[in-house]
Design a protein around this motif. Sequence first.
Motif, mmCIF file in Angstrom:
data_model
loop_
_atom_site.group_PDB
_atom_site.id
_atom_site.type_symbol
_atom_site.label_atom_id
_atom_site.label_comp_id
_atom_site.label_asym_id
_atom_site.label_seq_id
_atom_site.Cartn_x
_atom_site.Cartn_y
_atom_site.Cartn_z
ATOM 1 N N LEU A 169 -35.288 30.016 67.021
ATOM 2 C CA LEU A 169 -35.860 29.302 65.793
ATOM 3 C C LEU A 169 -36.254 30.243 64.855
ATOM 4 N N ARG A 170 -37.183 31.093 65.281
ATOM 5 C CA ARG A 170 -37.903 32.035 64.701
ATOM 6 C C ARG A 170 -37.007 33.163 63.973
ATOM 7 N N SER A 171 -35.969 33.429 64.636
ATOM 8 C CA SER A 171 -34.963 34.620 64.074
ATOM 9 C C SER A 171 -33.912 33.823 63.086
ATOM 10 N N PHE A 172 -33.434 32.655 63.448
ATOM 11 C CA PHE A 172 -32.277 32.294 62.513
ATOM 12 C C PHE A 172 -32.663 30.965 61.672
ATOM 13 N N LEU A 173 -33.867 30.393 61.875
ATOM 14 C CA LEU A 173 -34.004 29.097 61.298
ATOM 15 C C LEU A 173 -35.207 29.150 60.351
ATOM 16 N N VAL A 174 -36.501 29.203 61.027
ATOM 17 C CA VAL A 174 -37.584 29.194 60.038
ATOM 18 C C VAL A 174 -38.668 29.887 60.788
ATOM 19 N N GLU A 175 -39.579 30.876 59.919
ATOM 20 C CA GLU A 175 -40.523 31.668 60.532
ATOM 21 C C GLU A 175 -41.856 31.335 59.818
ATOM 22 N N PRO A 176 -43.006 31.100 60.584
ATOM 23 C CA PRO A 176 -44.374 30.945 59.902
ATOM 24 C C PRO A 176 -44.925 32.026 59.538
ATOM 25 N N PHE A 177 -45.526 31.935 58.632
ATOM 26 C CA PHE A 177 -46.407 33.136 57.950
ATOM 27 C C PHE A 177 -47.849 32.631 57.351
ATOM 28 N N LYS A 178 -48.813 33.423 57.384
ATOM 29 C CA LYS A 178 -50.019 33.008 56.993
ATOM 30 C C LYS A 178 -50.258 33.798 55.290
ATOM 31 N N ILE A 179 -50.670 33.342 54.585
ATOM 32 C CA ILE A 179 -51.059 34.147 53.327
ATOM 33 C C ILE A 179 -52.401 34.894 53.238
ATOM 34 N N PRO A 180 -52.279 36.147 53.051
ATOM 35 C CA PRO A 180 -53.443 36.965 53.390
ATOM 36 C C PRO A 180 -54.186 37.353 52.133
ATOM 37 N N SER A 181 -53.669 37.240 50.955
ATOM 38 C CA SER A 181 -54.269 37.703 49.748
ATOM 39 C C SER A 181 -54.026 36.432 48.656
ATOM 40 N N GLN A 220 -22.804 36.656 55.367
ATOM 41 C CA GLN A 220 -23.555 36.390 53.872
ATOM 42 C C GLN A 220 -23.344 35.002 53.601
ATOM 43 N N LEU A 221 -24.611 34.435 52.755
ATOM 44 C CA LEU A 221 -24.540 33.159 52.522
ATOM 45 C C LEU A 221 -24.814 33.176 51.103
ATOM 46 N N ASN A 222 -26.156 33.182 50.689
ATOM 47 C CA ASN A 222 -26.487 32.854 49.316
ATOM 48 C C ASN A 222 -27.261 34.256 48.952
ATOM 49 N N ASN A 223 -27.339 34.521 47.677
ATOM 50 C CA ASN A 223 -28.132 35.716 47.244
ATOM 51 C C ASN A 223 -29.451 34.914 46.673
ATOM 52 N N PRO A 224 -30.483 35.747 46.704
ATOM 53 C CA PRO A 224 -31.797 35.500 45.850
ATOM 54 C C PRO A 224 -31.576 35.304 44.460
ATOM 55 N N GLU A 225 -32.367 34.233 44.112
ATOM 56 C CA GLU A 225 -32.169 34.078 42.583
ATOM 57 C C GLU A 225 -33.353 34.390 41.855
ATOM 58 N N ILE A 247 -55.209 31.742 49.437
ATOM 59 C CA ILE A 247 -55.428 32.430 50.783
ATOM 60 C C ILE A 247 -55.638 31.611 51.829
ATOM 61 N N GLY A 248 -55.161 31.543 53.027
ATOM 62 C CA GLY A 248 -55.130 30.806 53.929
ATOM 63 C C GLY A 248 -53.940 29.667 54.146
ATOM 64 N N ASP A 249 -53.126 29.559 53.271
ATOM 65 C CA ASP A 249 -52.092 28.632 53.463
ATOM 66 C C ASP A 249 -50.963 29.423 54.604
ATOM 67 N N PHE A 250 -50.726 28.264 55.305
ATOM 68 C CA PHE A 250 -49.782 28.594 56.484
ATOM 69 C C PHE A 250 -48.203 28.142 55.736
ATOM 70 N N ILE A 251 -47.217 28.959 55.733
ATOM 71 C CA ILE A 251 -46.130 28.649 55.132
ATOM 72 C C ILE A 251 -44.966 28.960 56.089
ATOM 73 N N LEU A 252 -43.831 28.110 55.901
ATOM 74 C CA LEU A 252 -42.504 28.289 56.525
ATOM 75 C C LEU A 252 -41.680 28.967 55.679
ATOM 76 N N VAL A 253 -40.798 29.959 56.032
ATOM 77 C CA VAL A 253 -39.826 30.545 55.524
ATOM 78 C C VAL A 253 -38.432 30.328 56.035
ATOM 79 N N ASN A 254 -37.723 30.004 55.058
ATOM 80 C CA ASN A 254 -36.128 29.689 55.709
ATOM 81 C C ASN A 254 -35.502 31.077 55.976
ATOM 82 N N LYS A 255 -35.069 31.425 57.265
ATOM 83 C CA LYS A 255 -34.413 32.695 57.742
ATOM 84 C C LYS A 255 -32.792 32.712 57.330
ATOM 85 N N TYR A 256 -32.270 31.671 56.997
ATOM 86 C CA TYR A 256 -30.664 31.773 56.889
ATOM 87 C C TYR A 256 -30.132 31.642 55.638
ATOM 88 N N THR A 257 -31.139 31.122 54.513
ATOM 89 C CA THR A 257 -30.704 30.699 53.249
ATOM 90 C C THR A 257 -29.882 31.935 52.536
#
Length: 269
Positions: free
Chosen positions: A55-67, A100-105, A76-86
């Motif tokens: 899940l963490r490697s290919f779908l979603v990964e959690p992060f915490k905003i430190p700054s 290769q799928l999409n490029n950052p916009e 600060i303190g937001d816990f977010i989800l990051v899409n790993k495959y887009t």
Amino acid sequence: MNFALILFVALVVTGGIWLLDALLLKRGRDKDAREPLLVEYAKSFFPVILIVFGLRSFLVEPFKIPSGSMMPTLLIGDFILVNKYTYGIRLPVINKKIVQLNNPERGDVMVFRYPADPGLDYIKRVVGVPGDVVEYREKKLSVNGRAVPVRNTGTYSYVGNGLNYITAMVYDERLNGTGHTMMVEPGKPSVASAQVMDFPQRENCSYNADGEGFVCKVPPGQYFMMGDNRDASNDSRYWGFVPDRNIVGKAFFIWMNFDDFGRIGTTIR
């Protein structure tokens, strides 16, 4: 800490113990004999670690905003989800893209490995894609010679470093036609010139000596990133471009903030 590497090692160790027992050790035990404790633990934890790793490697990964560099979008303190495959499928640990799928916009909120220290994860907004000419003068952003539309929406106050009370001007900024909030502090320069590093391909950028702006041409395969809290963000103005190989994924959802439950379920834009 490289958590992906730790998970991978745990996966290999538990899977290896399970496999070793199934192929060799089990044959030497009596049918009624109890499995060694180490084997029991390995068989119990391996499926769990495998699911988390996948899940963490290919779908979603959690992060915490430190700054506060992405305020008011992210706090600060937001816990977010990051899409790993887009932006494409990458091999875990080594982060090598295999599909290769999409490029950052422009306008995407992206997590990436800090170019100056890939052991650190940063989160900023994409303001320049490969080939773009990004200009920021007197707090006004332009891309390819066209001013990015902004609309004043009020002020935002918060406690900064050193317990300073800061009131910033908030704007609705539209990159690629999609709006997001950003803010600037009146009286601060567009760039703190003393903090600009000697980064790779710095020759693509030209800075005003008085700190009132810069212009950069984004190289192929790289991206220019800026924080939404423009005057409190350590971003591409100072350390340069983000290579495609450093991309982690696209931030899309706030799933927890223990200081403000009202932020739970917020979509990041």
